[in-house]
Design a protein around this motif. Sequence first.
Motif, PDB file in Angstrom:
ATOM      1  N   GLN A 259       0.854  -1.175   0.000  1.00 52.10           N
ATOM      2  CA  GLN A 259       0.000   0.000   0.000  1.00 52.10           C
ATOM      3  C   GLN A 259       0.888   1.223   0.000  1.00 52.10           C
ATOM      4  O   GLN A 259       1.933   1.242   0.656  1.00 52.10           O
ATOM      5  N   ILE A 260       0.485   2.257  -0.707  1.00 48.56           N
ATOM      6  CA  ILE A 260       1.267   3.480  -0.729  1.00 48.56           C
ATOM      7  C   ILE A 260       0.606   4.493   0.209  1.00 48.56           C
ATOM      8  O   ILE A 260      -0.565   4.805   0.038  1.00 48.56           O
ATOM      9  N   PRO A 261       1.347   4.957   1.203  1.00 45.64           N
ATOM     10  CA  PRO A 261       0.740   5.879   2.162  1.00 45.64           C
ATOM     11  C   PRO A 261       0.562   7.257   1.551  1.00 45.64           C
ATOM     12  O   PRO A 261       1.532   7.985   1.362  1.00 45.64           O
ATOM     13  N   ILE A 262      -0.650   7.580   1.229  1.00 46.49           N
ATOM     14  CA  ILE A 262      -0.950   8.854   0.604  1.00 46.49           C
ATOM     15  C   ILE A 262      -2.397   9.156   0.918  1.00 46.49           C
ATOM     16  O   ILE A 262      -3.196   8.243   1.066  1.00 46.49           O
TER      17      ILE A 262
ATOM     18  N   LEU B 257      10.491   6.644  -6.891  1.00 45.00           N
ATOM     19  CA  LEU B 257      11.724   7.308  -6.508  1.00 45.00           C
ATOM     20  C   LEU B 257      12.577   6.210  -5.889  1.00 45.00           C
ATOM     21  O   LEU B 257      12.287   5.724  -4.807  1.00 45.00           O
TER      22      LEU B 257
ATOM     23  N   VAL C  22      17.465   8.687  -3.218  1.00 43.24           N
ATOM     24  CA  VAL C  22      17.306   9.348  -1.927  1.00 43.24           C
ATOM     25  C   VAL C  22      18.489   8.914  -1.074  1.00 43.24           C
ATOM     26  O   VAL C  22      18.761   7.730  -0.981  1.00 43.24           O
TER      27      VAL C  22
ATOM     28  N   ILE D 296      18.604   7.208   4.899  1.00 44.11           N
ATOM     29  CA  ILE D 296      17.816   7.908   5.912  1.00 44.11           C
ATOM     30  C   ILE D 296      18.125   7.322   7.272  1.00 44.11           C
ATOM     31  O   ILE D 296      17.998   6.119   7.487  1.00 44.11           O
TER      32      ILE D 296
ATOM     33  N   LYS E  19       9.636  -1.118  10.823  1.00 49.31           N
ATOM     34  CA  LYS E  19       9.246  -2.056   9.789  1.00 49.31           C
ATOM     35  C   LYS E  19       9.548  -1.500   8.409  1.00 49.31           C
ATOM     36  O   LYS E  19       9.941  -2.218   7.505  1.00 49.31           O
ATOM     37  N   SER E  20       9.327  -0.205   8.254  1.00 45.93           N
ATOM     38  CA  SER E  20       9.589   0.406   6.954  1.00 45.93           C
ATOM     39  C   SER E  20       9.790   1.905   7.117  1.00 45.93           C
ATOM     40  O   SER E  20       9.348   2.495   8.096  1.00 45.93           O
ATOM     41  N   VAL E  21      10.504   2.470   6.167  1.00 45.30           N
ATOM     42  CA  VAL E  21      10.707   3.915   6.120  1.00 45.30           C
ATOM     43  C   VAL E  21      10.306   4.369   4.726  1.00 45.30           C
ATOM     44  O   VAL E  21      10.896   3.949   3.740  1.00 45.30           O
ATOM     45  N   GLU E  22       9.264   5.175   4.662  1.00 48.28           N
ATOM     46  CA  GLU E  22       8.746   5.587   3.361  1.00 48.28           C
ATOM     47  C   GLU E  22       8.754   7.103   3.248  1.00 48.28           C
ATOM     48  O   GLU E  22       8.288   7.802   4.140  1.00 48.28           O
ATOM     49  N   VAL E  23       9.270   7.577   2.137  1.00 48.10           N
ATOM     50  CA  VAL E  23       9.344   9.010   1.898  1.00 48.10           C
ATOM     51  C   VAL E  23       8.343   9.377   0.811  1.00 48.10           C
ATOM     52  O   VAL E  23       8.280   8.722  -0.231  1.00 48.10           O
ATOM     53  N   LEU E  24       7.550  10.405   1.083  1.00 47.12           N
ATOM     54  CA  LEU E  24       6.631  10.929   0.081  1.00 47.12           C
ATOM     55  C   LEU E  24       7.057  12.364  -0.220  1.00 47.12           C
ATOM     56  O   LEU E  24       7.073  13.214   0.666  1.00 47.12           O
ATOM     57  N   VAL E  25       7.418  12.603  -1.473  1.00 49.43           N
ATOM     58  CA  VAL E  25       7.851  13.932  -1.897  1.00 49.43           C
ATOM     59  C   VAL E  25       6.732  14.540  -2.727  1.00 49.43           C
ATOM     60  O   VAL E  25       6.404  14.034  -3.798  1.00 49.43           O
TER      61      VAL E  25
END
Lengths: 132, 132
Positions: free
Chosen positions: B71-74, B102, B107, B110, B122-128
């Motif tokens: 799933q994409i957190p948005i 990306l 990137v 982090i 569990k995860s590190v997600e970057v939204l630009v």
Amino acid sequence: MKYIDKLRNSGLRPTKQRLQICEVLFNVEKTFHFTINELEQKIKDKTDNKISLATVYNTVHAFEKKGYLKQIPINSNQTYFDTNVTDHHHFYDLNDQKLIDLENSDVGPINIKKKINGKKIKSVEVLVKLED
Amino acid sequence: MKYIDKLRNSGLRPTKQRLQICEVLFNVEKTFHFTINELEQKIKDKTDNKISLATVYNTVHAFEKKGYLKQIPINSNQTYFDTNVTDHHHFYDLNDQKLIDLENSDVGPINIKKKINGKKIKSVEVLVKLED
DNA sequence: ACACTTATTTAGAACCATTATAAACTACCC
DNA sequence: GGGTAGTTTATAATGGTTCTAAATAAGTGT
């Protein structure tokens, strides 16, 4: 009245409802995260008169547009907002479904090397998912 | 049949519907992003027989649980999924409402300095977020 | 191949956060 | 005070997602 000017300066009429919502959102020590339902409950607790749910939605969206609130990008059935509008990030605890602030200083500098033609970066948000 | 084993190995019965959805999702050159509605449309285009919407939801959730989708957190009215399950990040073009991959290499590393007691990352997600 | 158990599919209903509607109300400006 | 545009409100509508319960299909042992 501190919030009257704040609202007027951004072109929003300082109505009774908006001022009450300002009190709940901004007249507190710490910034916090909330859903619309949680905000509605807080308003009920702090206020005698009722504010319509539609007004809560309208106001939150107006405040977001003006930069007084930020939406938190997270997949949930409800939208989360943040009264902390400084650049910062979030932990999301998958077990407790809780959000925790992660200050910019807690995350090393993020260098986005890729560029998209004709677009500029508006924000960089990091979501760190946690589990037990 | 490559997908039969994949499904069986993760404890999912290789039904006709699941295999067809596998074809649409995984039997392509490039990974991609999709909403449930977009996936339903792709299935209709590629397939003669109809798959129930409930089955599409069930299957996508099952695949996500097994790690075949992310799933994409948005914040959007629809949930976005990604067939790219490697560690990577996203641009989100606010004007076109489009997601762009990306890669991790785009990137810098982090470094999350803050620790939460008893929880692991569990995860590190970057939204630009991008704008014109 | 057959019977049996369990998983899966399905259409449709239900759910629920959010948005739209349109009428009543209120702030603001002259 | 009167007019206008902005705001509030209850309620209805929307729409993505989940639930339900019955039908179907897959796996397992005989």
